[in-house]
Design a protein around this motif. Sequence first.
Motif, PDB file in Angstrom:
ATOM      1  N   MET A   1       0.844  -1.189   0.000  1.00 20.17           N
ATOM      2  CA  MET A   1       0.000   0.000   0.000  1.00 20.17           C
ATOM      3  C   MET A   1       0.884   1.245   0.000  1.00 20.17           C
ATOM      4  SD  MET A   1      -2.955   1.150   2.684  1.00 20.17           S
ATOM      5  CE  MET A   1      -4.111   2.435   2.277  1.00 20.17           C
ATOM      6  N   LYS A   2       0.576   2.161  -0.899  1.00 20.30           N
ATOM      7  CA  LYS A   2       1.354   3.389  -1.022  1.00 20.30           C
ATOM      8  C   LYS A   2       0.503   4.566  -0.528  1.00 20.30           C
ATOM      9  CE  LYS A   2       3.649   3.657  -4.810  1.00 20.30           C
ATOM     10  NZ  LYS A   2       3.965   3.897  -6.254  1.00 20.30           N
ATOM     11  N   ILE A   3       1.002   5.268   0.488  1.00 17.69           N
ATOM     12  CA  ILE A   3       0.274   6.368   1.104  1.00 17.69           C
ATOM     13  C   ILE A   3       1.023   7.675   0.882  1.00 17.69           C
ATOM     14  CG2 ILE A   3      -0.667   7.294   3.260  1.00 17.69           C
ATOM     15  CD1 ILE A   3      -0.666   4.415   4.343  1.00 17.69           C
ATOM     16  N   ALA A   4       0.352   8.665   0.300  1.00 19.51           N
ATOM     17  CA  ALA A   4       0.941   9.992   0.119  1.00 19.51           C
ATOM     18  C   ALA A   4       0.574  10.864   1.303  1.00 19.51           C
ATOM     19  CB  ALA A   4       0.439  10.624  -1.179  1.00 19.51           C
ATOM     20  N   LEU A   5       1.564  11.576   1.837  1.00 22.70           N
ATOM     21  CA  LEU A   5       1.382  12.428   3.006  1.00 22.70           C
ATOM     22  C   LEU A   5       2.025  13.782   2.752  1.00 22.70           C
ATOM     23  CD1 LEU A   5       2.647   9.501   5.029  1.00 22.70           C
ATOM     24  CD2 LEU A   5       0.485  10.502   5.727  1.00 22.70           C
ATOM     25  N   PHE A   6       1.286  14.842   3.029  1.00 21.15           N
ATOM     26  CA  PHE A   6       1.855  16.178   2.823  1.00 21.15           C
ATOM     27  C   PHE A   6       1.304  17.141   3.850  1.00 21.15           C
ATOM     28  CE2 PHE A   6      -1.904  15.920   0.113  1.00 21.15           C
ATOM     29  CZ  PHE A   6      -2.561  17.129   0.340  1.00 21.15           C
ATOM     30  N   SER A   7       2.002  18.266   4.009  1.00 17.13           N
ATOM     31  CA  SER A   7       1.615  19.232   5.027  1.00 17.13           C
ATOM     32  C   SER A   7       2.098  20.619   4.642  1.00 17.13           C
ATOM     33  CB  SER A   7       2.230  18.823   6.374  1.00 17.13           C
ATOM     34  OG  SER A   7       1.774  19.654   7.426  1.00 17.13           O
ATOM     35  N   ASP A   8       1.573  21.627   5.349  1.00 15.00           N
ATOM     36  CA  ASP A   8       2.094  22.993   5.288  1.00 15.00           C
ATOM     37  C   ASP A   8       2.161  23.538   3.856  1.00 15.00           C
ATOM     38  OD1 ASP A   8       3.006  23.563   8.240  1.00 15.00           O
ATOM     39  OD2 ASP A   8       3.620  21.509   7.777  1.00 15.00           O
ATOM     40  N   ARG A  26       2.159   9.141  -9.486  1.00  9.69           N
ATOM     41  CA  ARG A  26       2.659   8.000  -8.708  1.00  9.69           C
ATOM     42  C   ARG A  26       1.524   7.091  -8.203  1.00  9.69           C
ATOM     43  NH1 ARG A  26       8.158   9.325  -7.366  1.00  9.69           N
ATOM     44  NH2 ARG A  26       8.597  11.484  -7.958  1.00  9.69           N
ATOM     45  N   HIS A  27       0.282   7.502  -8.414  1.00  6.83           N
ATOM     46  CA  HIS A  27      -0.902   6.687  -8.129  1.00  6.83           C
ATOM     47  C   HIS A  27      -0.918   6.112  -6.708  1.00  6.83           C
ATOM     48  CE1 HIS A  27      -1.691   6.992 -12.412  1.00  6.83           C
ATOM     49  NE2 HIS A  27      -0.492   6.496 -12.665  1.00  6.83           N
ATOM     50  N   PRO A  28      -0.901   6.957  -5.685  1.00  9.93           N
ATOM     51  CA  PRO A  28      -0.987   6.437  -4.313  1.00  9.93           C
ATOM     52  C   PRO A  28      -2.346   5.812  -4.029  1.00  9.93           C
ATOM     53  CG  PRO A  28      -1.232   8.817  -4.317  1.00  9.93           C
ATOM     54  CD  PRO A  28      -0.857   8.430  -5.720  1.00  9.93           C
ATOM     55  N   ASP A  29      -2.370   4.874  -3.090  1.00  9.59           N
ATOM     56  CA  ASP A  29      -3.616   4.224  -2.708  1.00  9.59           C
ATOM     57  C   ASP A  29      -4.427   5.063  -1.726  1.00  9.59           C
ATOM     58  OD1 ASP A  29      -3.194   1.569  -4.046  1.00  9.59           O
ATOM     59  OD2 ASP A  29      -1.418   1.609  -2.762  1.00  9.59           O
ATOM     60  N   ALA A  30      -3.754   5.924  -0.986  1.00  7.29           N
ATOM     61  CA  ALA A  30      -4.418   6.791  -0.014  1.00  7.29           C
ATOM     62  C   ALA A  30      -3.635   8.095   0.096  1.00  7.29           C
ATOM     63  CB  ALA A  30      -4.509   6.109   1.344  1.00  7.29           C
ATOM     64  N   PRO A 177       9.142  25.499   2.503  1.00 10.46           N
ATOM     65  CA  PRO A 177      10.234  24.740   3.125  1.00 10.46           C
ATOM     66  C   PRO A 177      11.127  25.637   3.975  1.00 10.46           C
ATOM     67  CG  PRO A 177       9.995  24.158   0.806  1.00 10.46           C
ATOM     68  CD  PRO A 177       9.135  25.362   1.036  1.00 10.46           C
ATOM     69  N   LYS A 178      11.692  25.029   5.027  1.00 11.42           N
ATOM     70  CA  LYS A 178      12.591  25.768   5.908  1.00 11.42           C
ATOM     71  C   LYS A 178      13.904  25.016   6.137  1.00 11.42           C
ATOM     72  CE  LYS A 178       8.988  28.125   8.619  1.00 11.42           C
ATOM     73  NZ  LYS A 178       8.447  28.319  10.004  1.00 11.42           N
ATOM     74  N   ASP A 179      14.256  24.150   5.203  1.00  4.61           N
ATOM     75  CA  ASP A 179      15.469  23.344   5.377  1.00  4.61           C
ATOM     76  C   ASP A 179      16.574  23.738   4.411  1.00  4.61           C
ATOM     77  OD1 ASP A 179      14.190  22.434   3.089  1.00  4.61           O
ATOM     78  OD2 ASP A 179      14.642  20.319   3.453  1.00  4.61           O
ATOM     79  N   GLY A 180      16.476  24.956   3.857  1.00  7.54           N
ATOM     80  CA  GLY A 180      17.496  25.430   2.928  1.00  7.54           C
ATOM     81  C   GLY A 180      17.306  24.966   1.501  1.00  7.54           C
ATOM     82  N   ASN A 181      16.302  24.128   1.261  1.00  6.24           N
ATOM     83  CA  ASN A 181      16.004  23.633  -0.079  1.00  6.24           C
ATOM     84  C   ASN A 181      14.638  24.182  -0.485  1.00  6.24           C
ATOM     85  OD1 ASN A 181      15.356  22.224  -2.400  1.00  6.24           O
ATOM     86  ND2 ASN A 181      15.943  20.219  -1.604  1.00  6.24           N
ATOM     87  N   PRO A 182      14.583  25.116  -1.460  1.00  8.15           N
ATOM     88  CA  PRO A 182      13.303  25.734  -1.808  1.00  8.15           C
ATOM     89  C   PRO A 182      12.318  24.831  -2.528  1.00  8.15           C
ATOM     90  CG  PRO A 182      15.028  26.479  -3.299  1.00  8.15           C
ATOM     91  CD  PRO A 182      15.703  25.673  -2.231  1.00  8.15           C
ATOM     92  N   LYS A 183      12.747  23.650  -2.951  1.00  7.30           N
ATOM     93  CA  LYS A 183      11.827  22.712  -3.581  1.00  7.30           C
ATOM     94  C   LYS A 183      10.795  22.244  -2.559  1.00  7.30           C
ATOM     95  CE  LYS A 183      15.090  20.756  -6.959  1.00  7.30           C
ATOM     96  NZ  LYS A 183      15.770  19.502  -7.392  1.00  7.30           N
ATOM     97  N   GLY A 184       9.540  22.095  -3.022  1.00  8.91           N
ATOM     98  CA  GLY A 184       8.515  21.558  -2.151  1.00  8.91           C
ATOM     99  C   GLY A 184       8.806  20.116  -1.799  1.00  8.91           C
ATOM    100  N   CYS A 185       8.134  19.619  -0.761  1.00 10.18           N
ATOM    101  CA  CYS A 185       8.405  18.264  -0.294  1.00 10.18           C
ATOM    102  C   CYS A 185       7.122  17.587   0.175  1.00 10.18           C
ATOM    103  CB  CYS A 185       9.402  18.315   0.873  1.00 10.18           C
ATOM    104  SG  CYS A 185       9.928  16.697   1.492  1.00 10.18           S
ATOM    105  N   TYR A 186       7.021  16.293  -0.107  1.00 12.85           N
ATOM    106  CA  TYR A 186       5.990  15.442   0.479  1.00 12.85           C
ATOM    107  C   TYR A 186       6.548  14.035   0.618  1.00 12.85           C
ATOM    108  CZ  TYR A 186       4.683  13.428  -4.129  1.00 12.85           C
ATOM    109  OH  TYR A 186       4.674  12.772  -5.342  1.00 12.85           O
ATOM    110  N   VAL A 187       5.771  13.132   1.218  1.00 13.38           N
ATOM    111  CA  VAL A 187       6.257  11.792   1.551  1.00 13.38           C
ATOM    112  C   VAL A 187       5.395  10.723   0.904  1.00 13.38           C
ATOM    113  CG1 VAL A 187       6.346  10.115   3.467  1.00 13.38           C
ATOM    114  CG2 VAL A 187       7.437  12.345   3.710  1.00 13.38           C
ATOM    115  N   LEU A 188       6.048   9.671   0.453  1.00  7.12           N
ATOM    116  CA  LEU A 188       5.356   8.439   0.068  1.00  7.12           C
ATOM    117  C   LEU A 188       5.745   7.365   1.077  1.00  7.12           C
ATOM    118  CD1 LEU A 188       5.543   8.139  -3.826  1.00  7.12           C
ATOM    119  CD2 LEU A 188       3.529   8.570  -2.416  1.00  7.12           C
ATOM    120  N   LEU A 189       4.766   6.862   1.785  1.00 10.15           N
ATOM    121  CA  LEU A 189       4.962   5.795   2.767  1.00 10.15           C
ATOM    122  C   LEU A 189       4.435   4.503   2.161  1.00 10.15           C
ATOM    123  CD1 LEU A 189       5.555   4.940   5.780  1.00 10.15           C
ATOM    124  CD2 LEU A 189       3.140   5.444   6.221  1.00 10.15           C
ATOM    125  N   THR A 190       5.301   3.485   2.079  1.00  9.69           N
ATOM    126  CA  THR A 190       4.904   2.213   1.485  1.00  9.69           C
ATOM    127  C   THR A 190       4.864   1.128   2.560  1.00  9.69           C
ATOM    128  OG1 THR A 190       5.888   2.828  -0.640  1.00  9.69           O
ATOM    129  CG2 THR A 190       5.417   0.500  -0.280  1.00  9.69           C
TER     130      THR A 190
END
Length: 238
Positions: A1-8, A26-30, A177-190
Amino acid sequence: MKIALFSDIHANLPAFEAMLKDMDSRHPDAIYCLGDLIGYNIWPNEVIAEIRKRGIATLMGNHDLKVKDLKTSIAETSGKNYAYHLVDTAHLDYLATLPSHIRLEYPDLNILMVHGSPAKVDEYVLEDMDQTLVLNLMLQAGADVLIGGHSHKPYHRIIADGDHYRHVINTGSVGKPKDGNPKGCYVLLTLNAGSSRMDKDSIEVEFIRFEYDIEKAANAILNSPLPHELADMLVQAY
């Protein structure tokens, strides 16, 4: 199962649209959003409308919480407060109904999603936080995997707890972002059929960084009553 998670997201529509495009490929399941849809930019209504259109399960962030008392606690329409007054009434009502946490319970794994910490929406759980404190938070909350945002700094930390392994994940930030990298970020949890608190490698965490039209987002701030420093913070990612 692939779960997409994002915030902020923080009302950064160009970043949010770029994230959705990447995520959809990436077609996440949730899909889950951990809060802070608004603040710091000019597109809160467009962001909220898309979240609602897609039916994405969403938590209340500390900025989302502020609009519950908009008329009394955020009286001024200048400065940072300008961003809150952009939110339409119907969306204010939606934000006021968002929950403080989402829990997923599997036979051998309990996942808890929060915005800040299990205790408070605006409390940080940072990567270098004392391990004993983190374990106590997770034990009290009954969480094998604790997923949050709020700090805008992504990380994945694994803590051994006897014969168990506990995972702490911060999704980073889509729109500020506040980690010095201006690219946006999210997570895929498998997760797989064997995912368990007993096997630290049975949970896969992938941080997705994506490009977006940051100039458009920064110019939107500069051409609004918002503090101009927010544009620099966006570009420099601090």
